[in-house]
Design a protein around this motif. Structure first.
Motif, PDB file in Angstrom:
ATOM      1  N   VAL A 154      -0.398  28.141 -31.707  1.00  0.00           N
ATOM      2  CA  VAL A 154      -1.312  28.869 -30.724  1.00  0.00           C
ATOM      3  C   VAL A 154      -1.151  28.257 -29.460  1.00  0.00           C
ATOM      4  CG1 VAL A 154      -3.874  28.841 -30.061  1.00  0.00           C
ATOM      5  CG2 VAL A 154      -3.412  29.215 -32.316  1.00  0.00           C
ATOM      6  N   PHE A 155      -0.768  27.141 -29.085  1.00  0.00           N
ATOM      7  CA  PHE A 155      -0.483  26.509 -27.684  1.00  0.00           C
ATOM      8  C   PHE A 155       0.686  26.386 -27.156  1.00  0.00           C
ATOM      9  CE2 PHE A 155      -4.741  24.040 -29.182  1.00  0.00           C
ATOM     10  CZ  PHE A 155      -5.421  24.696 -28.625  1.00  0.00           C
ATOM     11  N   ALA A 156       1.590  25.855 -28.038  1.00  0.00           N
ATOM     12  CA  ALA A 156       3.108  25.549 -27.488  1.00  0.00           C
ATOM     13  C   ALA A 156       3.893  26.758 -27.212  1.00  0.00           C
ATOM     14  CB  ALA A 156       3.897  24.381 -28.362  1.00  0.00           C
ATOM     15  N   SER A 157       3.525  27.874 -28.169  1.00  0.00           N
ATOM     16  CA  SER A 157       4.095  29.117 -28.019  1.00  0.00           C
ATOM     17  C   SER A 157       3.744  29.689 -26.864  1.00  0.00           C
ATOM     18  CB  SER A 157       3.830  29.805 -29.235  1.00  0.00           C
ATOM     19  OG  SER A 157       2.536  30.105 -29.338  1.00  0.00           O
ATOM     20  N   VAL A 158       2.504  29.597 -26.366  1.00  0.00           N
ATOM     21  CA  VAL A 158       2.372  30.446 -24.997  1.00  0.00           C
ATOM     22  C   VAL A 158       2.523  29.453 -23.694  1.00  0.00           C
ATOM     23  CG1 VAL A 158       0.714  32.178 -26.249  1.00  0.00           C
ATOM     24  CG2 VAL A 158      -0.029  30.010 -25.305  1.00  0.00           C
ATOM     25  N   PHE A 159       2.179  28.113 -24.105  1.00  0.00           N
ATOM     26  CA  PHE A 159       2.653  27.121 -22.736  1.00  0.00           C
ATOM     27  C   PHE A 159       4.088  26.753 -22.372  1.00  0.00           C
ATOM     28  CE2 PHE A 159      -2.173  25.275 -23.773  1.00  0.00           C
ATOM     29  CZ  PHE A 159      -2.546  26.459 -23.542  1.00  0.00           C
ATOM     30  N   ASP A 160       4.626  27.504 -23.119  1.00  0.00           N
ATOM     31  CA  ASP A 160       6.093  27.051 -23.224  1.00  0.00           C
ATOM     32  C   ASP A 160       6.617  26.635 -21.908  1.00  0.00           C
ATOM     33  OD1 ASP A 160       8.811  26.933 -24.383  1.00  0.00           O
ATOM     34  OD2 ASP A 160       9.159  28.958 -23.458  1.00  0.00           O
ATOM     35  N   ASP A 184       4.498  12.156 -26.763  1.00  0.00           N
ATOM     36  CA  ASP A 184       3.146  12.085 -26.424  1.00  0.00           C
ATOM     37  C   ASP A 184       2.771  12.101 -25.097  1.00  0.00           C
ATOM     38  OD1 ASP A 184       2.550  12.147 -29.099  1.00  0.00           O
ATOM     39  OD2 ASP A 184       2.226  10.309 -29.166  1.00  0.00           O
ATOM     40  N   GLN A 185       3.768  12.567 -23.965  1.00  0.00           N
ATOM     41  CA  GLN A 185       3.540  12.535 -22.574  1.00  0.00           C
ATOM     42  C   GLN A 185       4.284  13.482 -21.889  1.00  0.00           C
ATOM     43  OE1 GLN A 185       6.460  10.669 -23.193  1.00  0.00           O
ATOM     44  NE2 GLN A 185       5.091   9.062 -23.756  1.00  0.00           N
ATOM     45  N   ALA A 186       4.111  13.945 -20.902  1.00  0.00           N
ATOM     46  CA  ALA A 186       5.345  14.768 -20.260  1.00  0.00           C
ATOM     47  C   ALA A 186       5.877  13.799 -19.164  1.00  0.00           C
ATOM     48  CB  ALA A 186       4.601  15.873 -19.397  1.00  0.00           C
ATOM     49  N   ARG A 187       7.384  14.091 -18.975  1.00  0.00           N
ATOM     50  CA  ARG A 187       8.044  13.279 -18.109  1.00  0.00           C
ATOM     51  C   ARG A 187       8.662  14.088 -17.118  1.00  0.00           C
ATOM     52  NH1 ARG A 187      12.544  10.484 -21.146  1.00  0.00           N
ATOM     53  NH2 ARG A 187      12.666  12.442 -21.739  1.00  0.00           N
ATOM     54  N   LEU A 188       8.014  13.832 -15.763  1.00  0.00           N
ATOM     55  CA  LEU A 188       8.129  14.812 -14.781  1.00  0.00           C
ATOM     56  C   LEU A 188       8.935  14.347 -13.410  1.00  0.00           C
ATOM     57  CD1 LEU A 188       4.592  15.651 -15.091  1.00  0.00           C
ATOM     58  CD2 LEU A 188       6.013  16.930 -16.177  1.00  0.00           C
ATOM     59  N   THR A 189       9.308  15.096 -12.779  1.00  0.00           N
ATOM     60  CA  THR A 189      10.265  14.795 -11.576  1.00  0.00           C
ATOM     61  C   THR A 189       9.709  15.587 -10.392  1.00  0.00           C
ATOM     62  OG1 THR A 189      12.161  14.527 -12.858  1.00  0.00           O
ATOM     63  CG2 THR A 189      12.535  14.548 -10.432  1.00  0.00           C
ATOM     64  N   LEU A 190       9.091  14.743  -9.325  1.00  0.00           N
ATOM     65  CA  LEU A 190       8.582  15.582  -8.157  1.00  0.00           C
ATOM     66  C   LEU A 190       9.881  16.199  -7.462  1.00  0.00           C
ATOM     67  CD1 LEU A 190       6.423  12.483  -6.453  1.00  0.00           C
ATOM     68  CD2 LEU A 190       5.599  14.747  -7.591  1.00  0.00           C
ATOM     69  N   PRO A 191       9.500  17.421  -6.835  1.00  0.00           N
ATOM     70  CA  PRO A 191      10.216  18.212  -6.038  1.00  0.00           C
ATOM     71  C   PRO A 191      11.048  17.477  -5.085  1.00  0.00           C
ATOM     72  CG  PRO A 191       8.243  19.225  -6.165  1.00  0.00           C
ATOM     73  CD  PRO A 191       7.846  18.085  -6.643  1.00  0.00           C
ATOM     74  N   GLU A 192      10.579  16.551  -4.450  1.00  0.00           N
ATOM     75  CA  GLU A 192      11.376  15.769  -3.366  1.00  0.00           C
ATOM     76  C   GLU A 192      10.852  14.307  -3.351  1.00  0.00           C
ATOM     77  OE1 GLU A 192      10.579  17.122   0.739  1.00  0.00           O
ATOM     78  OE2 GLU A 192      10.472  18.921  -0.255  1.00  0.00           O
ATOM     79  N   PRO A 193      11.715  13.431  -3.561  1.00  0.00           N
ATOM     80  CA  PRO A 193      11.183  11.942  -3.480  1.00  0.00           C
ATOM     81  C   PRO A 193      10.376  11.763  -2.007  1.00  0.00           C
ATOM     82  CG  PRO A 193      13.572  12.009  -2.968  1.00  0.00           C
ATOM     83  CD  PRO A 193      13.273  13.607  -3.301  1.00  0.00           C
ATOM     84  N   GLY A 194       9.338  10.666  -2.519  1.00  0.00           N
ATOM     85  CA  GLY A 194       8.547  10.464  -1.465  1.00  0.00           C
ATOM     86  C   GLY A 194       7.297  11.111  -1.081  1.00  0.00           C
ATOM     87  N   PRO A 203      -0.049  22.541  -6.402  1.00  0.00           N
ATOM     88  CA  PRO A 203      -0.202  22.119  -7.844  1.00  0.00           C
ATOM     89  C   PRO A 203       1.046  22.445  -8.703  1.00  0.00           C
ATOM     90  CG  PRO A 203      -1.896  23.520  -6.913  1.00  0.00           C
ATOM     91  CD  PRO A 203      -0.935  23.517  -5.925  1.00  0.00           C
ATOM     92  N   LEU A 204       1.283  21.386  -9.620  1.00  0.00           N
ATOM     93  CA  LEU A 204       2.498  21.557 -10.198  1.00  0.00           C
ATOM     94  C   LEU A 204       2.379  21.413 -11.924  1.00  0.00           C
ATOM     95  CD1 LEU A 204       4.690  18.991  -8.061  1.00  0.00           C
ATOM     96  CD2 LEU A 204       5.046  21.561  -8.144  1.00  0.00           C
ATOM     97  N   TRP A 205       1.548  20.557 -12.256  1.00  0.00           N
ATOM     98  CA  TRP A 205       1.309  20.321 -13.651  1.00  0.00           C
ATOM     99  C   TRP A 205       0.050  20.156 -14.103  1.00  0.00           C
ATOM    100  CZ3 TRP A 205       4.680  16.456 -11.126  1.00  0.00           C
ATOM    101  CH2 TRP A 205       5.707  16.922 -10.997  1.00  0.00           C
ATOM    102  N   LEU A 206      -0.437  20.567 -15.337  1.00  0.00           N
ATOM    103  CA  LEU A 206      -1.805  20.378 -16.053  1.00  0.00           C
ATOM    104  C   LEU A 206      -1.402  19.812 -17.303  1.00  0.00           C
ATOM    105  CD1 LEU A 206      -3.738  23.989 -15.241  1.00  0.00           C
ATOM    106  CD2 LEU A 206      -3.626  21.654 -13.868  1.00  0.00           C
ATOM    107  N   SER A 207      -2.450  18.966 -17.712  1.00  0.00           N
ATOM    108  CA  SER A 207      -2.878  18.554 -19.092  1.00  0.00           C
ATOM    109  C   SER A 207      -3.931  19.512 -19.414  1.00  0.00           C
ATOM    110  CB  SER A 207      -3.203  17.193 -19.249  1.00  0.00           C
ATOM    111  OG  SER A 207      -4.379  16.865 -18.386  1.00  0.00           O
ATOM    112  N   ALA A 208      -3.976  19.888 -20.773  1.00  0.00           N
ATOM    113  CA  ALA A 208      -5.121  20.664 -21.416  1.00  0.00           C
ATOM    114  C   ALA A 208      -5.744  19.694 -22.552  1.00  0.00           C
ATOM    115  CB  ALA A 208      -4.724  22.086 -21.883  1.00  0.00           C
ATOM    116  N   GLY A 209      -6.899  19.371 -22.516  1.00  0.00           N
ATOM    117  CA  GLY A 209      -7.501  18.691 -23.654  1.00  0.00           C
ATOM    118  C   GLY A 209      -8.606  19.620 -24.469  1.00  0.00           C
ATOM    119  N   ILE A 220       1.784  23.744 -18.129  1.00  0.00           N
ATOM    120  CA  ILE A 220       0.766  23.059 -19.083  1.00  0.00           C
ATOM    121  C   ILE A 220       1.518  22.116 -19.674  1.00  0.00           C
ATOM    122  CG2 ILE A 220      -0.902  23.134 -20.640  1.00  0.00           C
ATOM    123  CD1 ILE A 220      -1.935  25.837 -19.582  1.00  0.00           C
ATOM    124  N   VAL A 221       1.863  20.802 -19.419  1.00  0.00           N
ATOM    125  CA  VAL A 221       2.837  19.899 -19.620  1.00  0.00           C
ATOM    126  C   VAL A 221       2.597  19.129 -20.981  1.00  0.00           C
ATOM    127  CG1 VAL A 221       4.338  20.447 -17.751  1.00  0.00           C
ATOM    128  CG2 VAL A 221       2.626  18.301 -17.796  1.00  0.00           C
TER     129      VAL A 221
END
Lengths: 348, 348
Positions: free
Chosen positions: A34-40, A49-59, A100-106, A136-137
């Protein structure tokens, strides 16, 4: 053969049961199908258990916001809890001038909830996220017993990034600022209420639920020194202005005739004894900038489809009482207080 | 005189009503007097709809995680929903090797909930956050009608930062890795169950709910090439190992006699027909590293109070079926499947 059989869920007829919240095989299936297939997206696909993310630019600095959505009913004219949960958090992040870049969904789901509704809501969230340019990461699914929730509650938290030199904050609002509003107020709250009460109008009422990050980007590109942005959700325009007045230690003067309100919303409010100033919006923003740049900002807003009905609605004044006063069309004036009580529960 | 009178809430006797979720005056009072006063930090004090944050060093990557907590009952031996909601998300962030920095907190509160309980829970969250070195920088409060929740649900989302060269992820787990466990399993789930069922034991059973970020920092400082960390919460050790085996496309071999379990937990499980491998933990982690460095990592873990009972419990093997097999003390072996069904609902 692996032990996690990819047995397909019966989405058309199936219902959520307690095993879907167990963290075991049934949970894994629900999340995958239901979720991973559409939030791909790559962060989600790493299955940590967590998303690991990189900002578009340092700083870059971060904007971080979270909202729980308990709206009733889950589907309404102009949106549903899924799209609303994306727009609501995207907008709160965007109000810092952040991208806005990333969302969590609970998800907190009541036992017995139809899988078909959950699937529809997940797809709506995925479409809204795509439309806003966010992913949605990471997320979480909990199930509670029948009678311990009302179908579905969703929490989203969001991260955005902005350049360190940008400083949009309520405390920067100061006497001499103009107050701009991006469009008519009250559409969301009145659309929900009318839908609940099965009221009908000549002109159909839709929620204004929409992402505002595109409009914000456009406004920032105008070069105007925007002091603060805020979306007037729960509590409406009146309460949001009072919050800002309190934080910035200023007063405000509004022109009632300048505040855009649809005729249908005005009519519904009169019928129901509600004041549109206190009705929730989900696709509007208020902006503050120096008076001298207000027209330039207004033109920028009107040039964007989410701000086509923007207006200058008043100004910020010195006032140790932090009052919002509104001049009425008849030349009188009234104080616009914080929302008292609760006219419309579970509107978001 | 400002319009927002600082009328104190009656915390000892008061109860939540629908106005506390309105976004108006009553919401503002609740947030100020119950939450903001104890979560006190500069980002929250800015009173924006989002926190604006700066990473400790430019170029760091982010770890982002979210969990909703629906545990019943709200207060249990060894913790409460507030401290659990902090530890749970802090731990998920820490499992990326990240330093947890900031949390959001979203409250869904049932009408009629005692303010004294909310106050106690907010203080417990604040103390847990302080203890973990994180700040609760943004949040949201919603109220739903009596019978539409079970007292209180909390969502926390968390952001941590880690250096870009660090790569702890389930997909790095590989054949030849040792599997380490930081302490005895099953304490959390069995403590909740025993409390619900009013069971008593010679040795009192406490939840293991605890922050693991200090232990993780200590483990990383050992210089061992840790491939992945994971905290075995819902679904227990068995399900967590299956998830990792699936993601990493490996199998695992466990030694049952090496897995630490308290006598009281073992006894309760026998009495109740439960398998401790499937019971939730809230203060344990599993680590994967090359076999050759396993003793060094074990020593590092045992030198930290949160890892004093750590053990090497097995190893990763090539296995296209991704099976977890466990050698029993009698020399036989059994397959450790994913959790099926739901032995203990609403454990977190």
């Amino acid at each position: 053969m692996t032990l996690l059989q990819e047995k397909p869920l019966n989405i058309p007829q199936g219902r959520i049961d307690m095993t879907h919240g167990s963290g075991g095989r049934a949970s894994a299936r629900l999340i995958e199908q239901v979720f991973a297939s559409v939030f791909d997206n790559p962060a989600l696909a790493e299955s940590n258990d967590q998303a690991r993310l990189t900002l578009p630019e340092p700083g870059m600095r971060l904007a971080f916001s979270s909202d729980s959505f308990v709206i009733f009913p889950l589907f309404f004219p102009g949106g549903d809890i899924g799209s609303l949960a994306v727009h609501g958090t995207v907008n709160d992040v965007a109000m810092a001038g952040a991208k806005p870049l990333w969302l969590s969904a609970g998800f907190i789901i009541e036992e017995g909830f139809p899988l078909s509704d959950l699937d529809r809501i997940a797809r709506s969230m995925a479409a809204a996220a795509h439309n806003c340019g966010v992913s949605i990461v990471t997320g979480d699914t909990k199930v509670v017993e029948k009678g311990k929730a009302d179908g579905l509650y969703i929490n989203t938290a969001g991260i955005g990034a902005f350049r360190a030199e940008l400083d949009l904050s309520a405390k920067r609002v100061q006497a001499g600022d103009a107050i701009l509003l991006s469009g008519p107020i009250g559409d969301h709250g009145i659309a929900i209420l009318a839908h609940r009460e099965k009221m009908s109008f000549a002109e159909p009422l839709l929620s204004d639920s929409a992402p505002l990050n595109g409009l914000v980007e456009h406004m920032l590109a105008s070069g105007v020194d925007i002091h603060a942005l805020r979306d007037p959700t729960r509590g409406g325009l009146a309460t949001t202005l009072n919050e800002i007045a309190k934080t910035a230690e200023v007063g405000m003067r509004l022109e009632e005739s300048a505040i855009p309100i649809r005729e249908s919303v005005r009519g519904a409010c009169e019928l129901l004894g509600l004041d549109p100033l206190y009705i929730a919006n989900e696709g509007r923003l208020i902006a503050f900038c120096p008076q001298a740049q207000a027209d330039k900002l207004l033109q920028a807003m009107r040039a964007h489809d989410k701000g086509s009905e923007a207006a200058i609605i008043g100004s910020v004044v010195p006032d140790a009482r932090h009052w919002i006063e509104m001049r009425t069309p008849l030349g009188g004036s009234r104080i616009v207080d914080w929302l008292n009580g609760e006219p419309l529960p579970r509107i978001c």
